[in-house]
Write a protein that holds these residues in place. Sequence first.
Motif, PDB file in Angstrom:
ATOM      1  N   LYS A 182       1.028  -1.253   0.573  1.00  0.00           N
ATOM      2  CA  LYS A 182      -0.054  -0.120  -0.243  1.00  0.00           C
ATOM      3  C   LYS A 182       0.937   1.096  -0.041  1.00  0.00           C
ATOM      4  CE  LYS A 182      -4.029  -2.169   0.506  1.00  0.00           C
ATOM      5  NZ  LYS A 182      -5.302  -1.564  -0.446  1.00  0.00           N
ATOM      6  N   ALA A 183       0.453   2.081  -0.478  1.00  0.00           N
ATOM      7  CA  ALA A 183       1.154   3.178  -1.040  1.00  0.00           C
ATOM      8  C   ALA A 183      -0.065   4.900  -0.315  1.00  0.00           C
ATOM      9  CB  ALA A 183       1.252   3.930  -1.856  1.00  0.00           C
ATOM     10  N   GLN A 184       0.273   5.050   0.421  1.00  0.00           N
ATOM     11  CA  GLN A 184      -0.652   6.171   1.253  1.00  0.00           C
ATOM     12  C   GLN A 184       0.108   8.219   1.115  1.00  0.00           C
ATOM     13  OE1 GLN A 184      -3.490   5.282   2.963  1.00  0.00           O
ATOM     14  NE2 GLN A 184      -4.020   7.534   3.302  1.00  0.00           N
ATOM     15  N   PRO A 185      -0.626   8.552   1.201  1.00  0.00           N
ATOM     16  CA  PRO A 185       0.022  10.080   0.155  1.00  0.00           C
ATOM     17  C   PRO A 185      -0.112  10.531   1.894  1.00  0.00           C
ATOM     18  CG  PRO A 185      -2.493   8.968  -0.403  1.00  0.00           C
ATOM     19  CD  PRO A 185      -2.469   8.074  -0.049  1.00  0.00           C
ATOM     20  N   LEU A 186       0.982  11.215   1.535  1.00  0.00           N
ATOM     21  CA  LEU A 186       1.497  12.333   2.934  1.00  0.00           C
ATOM     22  C   LEU A 186       1.362  13.902   1.904  1.00  0.00           C
ATOM     23  CD1 LEU A 186       4.551  10.467   3.344  1.00  0.00           C
ATOM     24  CD2 LEU A 186       2.518  10.068   4.612  1.00  0.00           C
ATOM     25  N   ALA A 187       1.392  14.456   3.043  1.00  0.00           N
ATOM     26  CA  ALA A 187       0.869  16.215   3.274  1.00  0.00           C
ATOM     27  C   ALA A 187       1.911  16.501   1.732  1.00  0.00           C
ATOM     28  CB  ALA A 187       0.875  16.855   3.984  1.00  0.00           C
ATOM     29  N   ASP A 188       2.666  16.313   1.652  1.00  0.00           N
ATOM     30  CA  ASP A 188       3.961  17.330   1.135  1.00  0.00           C
ATOM     31  C   ASP A 188       4.011  16.736  -0.488  1.00  0.00           C
ATOM     32  OD1 ASP A 188       5.266  14.503   1.131  1.00  0.00           O
ATOM     33  OD2 ASP A 188       6.959  15.406   2.311  1.00  0.00           O
ATOM     34  N   GLY A 189       3.525  15.685  -0.595  1.00  0.00           N
ATOM     35  CA  GLY A 189       2.819  14.564  -2.230  1.00  0.00           C
ATOM     36  C   GLY A 189       3.991  13.758  -2.243  1.00  0.00           C
ATOM     37  N   SER A 190       4.220  13.405  -0.781  1.00  0.00           N
ATOM     38  CA  SER A 190       5.127  11.758  -1.022  1.00  0.00           C
ATOM     39  C   SER A 190       3.831  11.021  -0.183  1.00  0.00           C
ATOM     40  CB  SER A 190       6.288  11.708  -0.147  1.00  0.00           C
ATOM     41  OG  SER A 190       6.452  12.019   1.067  1.00  0.00           O
ATOM     42  N   TYR A 191       4.296   9.256  -0.530  1.00  0.00           N
ATOM     43  CA  TYR A 191       3.292   8.923  -0.073  1.00  0.00           C
ATOM     44  C   TYR A 191       3.840   7.896   1.116  1.00  0.00           C
ATOM     45  CZ  TYR A 191       1.505   9.964  -4.235  1.00  0.00           C
ATOM     46  OH  TYR A 191       0.157  10.456  -5.030  1.00  0.00           O
ATOM     47  N   ALA A 192       3.193   7.229   1.754  1.00  0.00           N
ATOM     48  CA  ALA A 192       4.636   6.691   2.991  1.00  0.00           C
ATOM     49  C   ALA A 192       3.883   4.750   2.300  1.00  0.00           C
ATOM     50  CB  ALA A 192       3.406   6.549   4.337  1.00  0.00           C
ATOM     51  N   ILE A 193       4.713   3.893   2.107  1.00  0.00           N
ATOM     52  CA  ILE A 193       4.247   2.982   1.136  1.00  0.00           C
ATOM     53  C   ILE A 193       4.738   1.889   1.903  1.00  0.00           C
ATOM     54  CG2 ILE A 193       5.807   1.044  -0.281  1.00  0.00           C
ATOM     55  CD1 ILE A 193       6.330   3.413  -1.296  1.00  0.00           C
ATOM     56  N   THR A 194       3.870   0.783   2.669  1.00  0.00           N
ATOM     57  CA  THR A 194       4.391  -0.262   3.127  1.00  0.00           C
ATOM     58  C   THR A 194       3.747  -1.843   2.736  1.00  0.00           C
ATOM     59  OG1 THR A 194       3.432   1.017   5.449  1.00  0.00           O
ATOM     60  CG2 THR A 194       3.543  -1.332   5.373  1.00  0.00           C
ATOM     61  N   GLY A 195       4.332  -2.588   3.237  1.00  0.00           N
ATOM     62  CA  GLY A 195       4.216  -3.875   2.844  1.00  0.00           C
ATOM     63  C   GLY A 195       5.629  -5.456   2.307  1.00  0.00           C
ATOM     64  N   GLN A 196       5.619  -6.306   2.013  1.00  0.00           N
ATOM     65  CA  GLN A 196       6.650  -6.805   1.584  1.00  0.00           C
ATOM     66  C   GLN A 196       6.656  -7.385   0.173  1.00  0.00           C
ATOM     67  OE1 GLN A 196       5.947 -10.483   4.083  1.00  0.00           O
ATOM     68  NE2 GLN A 196       8.051 -11.501   3.607  1.00  0.00           N
ATOM     69  N   LYS A 197       7.840  -7.680  -0.163  1.00  0.00           N
ATOM     70  CA  LYS A 197       8.079  -7.604  -1.107  1.00  0.00           C
ATOM     71  C   LYS A 197       9.529  -9.096  -1.674  1.00  0.00           C
ATOM     72  CE  LYS A 197       6.267  -4.901  -4.070  1.00  0.00           C
ATOM     73  NZ  LYS A 197       5.084  -4.963  -4.559  1.00  0.00           N
ATOM     74  N   ILE A 198       9.477  -9.948  -1.783  1.00  0.00           N
ATOM     75  CA  ILE A 198      10.311 -11.350  -2.145  1.00  0.00           C
ATOM     76  C   ILE A 198      11.211 -11.332  -3.367  1.00  0.00           C
ATOM     77  CG2 ILE A 198       9.471 -12.088  -0.144  1.00  0.00           C
ATOM     78  CD1 ILE A 198       7.942 -14.590  -2.150  1.00  0.00           C
ATOM     79  N   PHE A 199      12.420 -11.869  -3.607  1.00  0.00           N
ATOM     80  CA  PHE A 199      12.676 -12.538  -4.526  1.00  0.00           C
ATOM     81  C   PHE A 199      14.110 -11.086  -4.815  1.00  0.00           C
ATOM     82  CE2 PHE A 199      10.089 -16.048  -5.385  1.00  0.00           C
ATOM     83  CZ  PHE A 199      10.337 -16.855  -3.756  1.00  0.00           C
ATOM     84  N   ILE A 200      14.411  -9.946  -4.767  1.00  0.00           N
ATOM     85  CA  ILE A 200      14.427  -8.963  -4.843  1.00  0.00           C
ATOM     86  C   ILE A 200      16.451  -9.228  -5.062  1.00  0.00           C
ATOM     87  CG2 ILE A 200      14.928  -6.377  -4.481  1.00  0.00           C
ATOM     88  CD1 ILE A 200      11.776  -7.923  -5.129  1.00  0.00           C
ATOM     89  N   SER A 201      16.788  -8.809  -6.256  1.00  0.00           N
ATOM     90  CA  SER A 201      18.055  -9.367  -6.718  1.00  0.00           C
ATOM     91  C   SER A 201      19.240  -8.053  -6.158  1.00  0.00           C
ATOM     92  CB  SER A 201      18.442  -9.645  -8.006  1.00  0.00           C
ATOM     93  OG  SER A 201      17.450 -11.032  -8.455  1.00  0.00           O
ATOM     94  N   ALA A 202      20.389  -8.111  -5.353  1.00  0.00           N
ATOM     95  CA  ALA A 202      21.035  -6.857  -4.796  1.00  0.00           C
ATOM     96  C   ALA A 202      20.191  -5.688  -4.359  1.00  0.00           C
ATOM     97  CB  ALA A 202      21.208  -6.628  -6.394  1.00  0.00           C
ATOM     98  N   GLY A 203      19.396  -6.544  -3.766  1.00  0.00           N
ATOM     99  CA  GLY A 203      18.149  -5.810  -2.605  1.00  0.00           C
ATOM    100  C   GLY A 203      19.293  -5.304  -0.838  1.00  0.00           C
ATOM    101  N   GLU A 204      20.067  -5.735  -1.089  1.00  0.00           N
ATOM    102  CA  GLU A 204      20.811  -4.566   0.279  1.00  0.00           C
ATOM    103  C   GLU A 204      22.722  -5.285   0.450  1.00  0.00           C
ATOM    104  OE1 GLU A 204      21.757  -3.211   3.083  1.00  0.00           O
ATOM    105  OE2 GLU A 204      19.603  -2.505   2.179  1.00  0.00           O
ATOM    106  N   HIS A 205      23.477  -4.380   0.133  1.00  0.00           N
ATOM    107  CA  HIS A 205      24.234  -4.478  -0.151  1.00  0.00           C
ATOM    108  C   HIS A 205      24.724  -3.765   0.705  1.00  0.00           C
ATOM    109  CE1 HIS A 205      24.764  -2.526  -3.566  1.00  0.00           C
ATOM    110  NE2 HIS A 205      23.384  -3.558  -4.010  1.00  0.00           N
ATOM    111  N   ASP A 206      26.204  -3.153   0.392  1.00  0.00           N
ATOM    112  CA  ASP A 206      27.085  -2.493   1.088  1.00  0.00           C
ATOM    113  C   ASP A 206      28.354  -1.685  -0.263  1.00  0.00           C
ATOM    114  OD1 ASP A 206      29.337  -4.445   0.931  1.00  0.00           O
ATOM    115  OD2 ASP A 206      30.600  -3.928   2.921  1.00  0.00           O
ATOM    116  N   LEU A 207      28.397  -1.836  -1.319  1.00  0.00           N
ATOM    117  CA  LEU A 207      28.831  -1.981  -2.080  1.00  0.00           C
ATOM    118  C   LEU A 207      28.533  -0.463  -2.747  1.00  0.00           C
ATOM    119  CD1 LEU A 207      28.454  -3.985  -5.181  1.00  0.00           C
ATOM    120  CD2 LEU A 207      29.350  -4.820  -3.028  1.00  0.00           C
ATOM    121  N   ALA A 208      27.568   0.492  -3.163  1.00  0.00           N
ATOM    122  CA  ALA A 208      27.035   1.454  -3.084  1.00  0.00           C
ATOM    123  C   ALA A 208      27.036   2.144  -1.748  1.00  0.00           C
ATOM    124  CB  ALA A 208      26.446   1.833  -4.375  1.00  0.00           C
TER     125      ALA A 208
END
Length: 596
Positions: A182-208
């Motif tokens: 889910k993406a909930q609109p915020l007052a500044d035009g951005s969104y608060a996003i909540t959920g879960q994703k799987i199989f995300i290649s290179a989803g977390e690392h310390d290279l960059a």
Amino acid sequence: MPQYNPPLRDMQFVLHELLHAVDELKRLPPHADLDEDTVNAVLEEGGRFAAEVIAPLNLSGDSEGCRLDVATHAVTPPKGFKQAYETYVAGGWPALSCDPAHGGQGLPLLVNQFFYEMLNGANQAWTMYPGLSHGAYEALHAHGTESQKRLYLPKLTSGEWTGTMCLTEPHCGTDLGLLRTKAQPLADGSYAITGQKIFISAGEHDLAANIVHLVLARLPDAPAGSKGISLFVVPKFVVKDDGSLGARNGIFCSALEHKMGIHGNATCQMVLEEAVGTLVGEPHKGLQAMFVMMNAARLGVGNQSLGLTEVAYQNAVAYARERLQMRALSGPKAPDKPADPILVHPDVRKMLLTARAYAEGGRALSAYVALQLDKSLASSDAAERQACEAEVALLTPIIKAFLTDNGWIATSHCMQVFGGHGYIHEWGMEQFVRDARINMIYEGTNTVQSLDLLGRKVLANNGATLKAFGKKIAAFVEEEGVDEAMQEFVNPLADLGDKVTKLTTELGMKAFQNPDEVGAAAVDYLRVVGHLSFAYFFARMAKVALQKQASGDPFYTAKLATARFYFAKLLPETAGLIRSCRTGLQPLMAMDENLF
């Protein structure tokens, strides 16, 4: 430990002798100053990086894998990966085909395609860290706001930041219409996003320093299904308006997938807890924007298996030259040795030639598609852009599925050449097999690609795009049909072209009566059309080799031998596939569900 040698001679053959790519590209305004020497120099240096910097990390990276610190959610890739990435960035490699307006070098995508083939052959797991960044770059370049382009594209271009695509969720694989994030609109035009994703290649690392996640989610008023999906850019660290990094965002890795291969790449389960993101493109039209990245990824996965096919072949040939086992059935070929090298045995040669043919055919087809993609993006002729775009769309599922199927076959054959040593980790061959098998599944399974080809790319427009590609083949057959030396190549090509036309018509009529007929035939159909594509390019390569064999260069002799092997031993597979297509739906659906 396996070795990797960049196949620069064959790449130059495809670029300069088969496709005359530089002449084609020089017609395009962004590439008017391109020359062969520049292309060759870039690929030579890129091959050196692949062979000397990342190839030595492939075996150790597979053994070591990635580590997750559960307390901090930090992921550490294998030893040497970070240093290799720093070398990659320092060399300017991330910027190779990016827009100069954002700090890129502006070289054709075709050049980047060959560079990435070498990276994949050297170390697919490492290559996936920067590889997805190109897709994120392309999606934002095509659909991002001016603010998003200003904040993200220069950093993605330089390699200071990497990118991912966050699509799949635990309850839905390819069926993205089921996603719940889910993406909930915020007052500044951005969104608060909540959920879960799987199989995300290179989803977390310390290279960059930062990771730019492109995330699919639903707005509160979203309609059900795929028409209610929006796309958001969600950075690991919030990006301030001046481009500097702010607070850690609410997106983190909760677990690493324990998978059969590609161990050196972090395949992550990602949790979003009111992560701050901004909308990319229009609301509820996220798939349209994401398809830019998905199509790039599908071409990239085909390229991964092409790289694996090449490196497996190289190592299997080297082994077959040295390994002594038994004597040739026709008598000793190395009488001064206790046994003959296994390269003398016919079936060993068949396995090696299969891998070689699938590498050379895949390289030619991939290069051709990359060239059409360059033209679709940069031609000043609107009709040419449209025609090239349609052809790229037609051939993309073939690149993804046919090349990864072939990669699985080729790496399995090459492992077999090693005999018992093939399944010993230190030789590296079983790693290639494990990695290659994954490529057939992710970024849309090969069945999904087959349904896309037959259902959407062929039948949906009554075969118009396929007919346009077929006209190119027919024109080549017509032109070369008078050359006696070309008969062994153009005759089977023409025959298969006629059979594909008839088969497509038959399947269209069946599908009109029952759409499930598409599902029954699609996988076999894609493989038939894949072979048609390969046959076309092998015939074209044979023409060049015939013209130049008098030079005495053994390269052309080998090219002709490979083409002849392909037509004699691999193309005949289409006969059984066509027969299977024609058997239709009934044998698959006859058994009652309760009997399974």
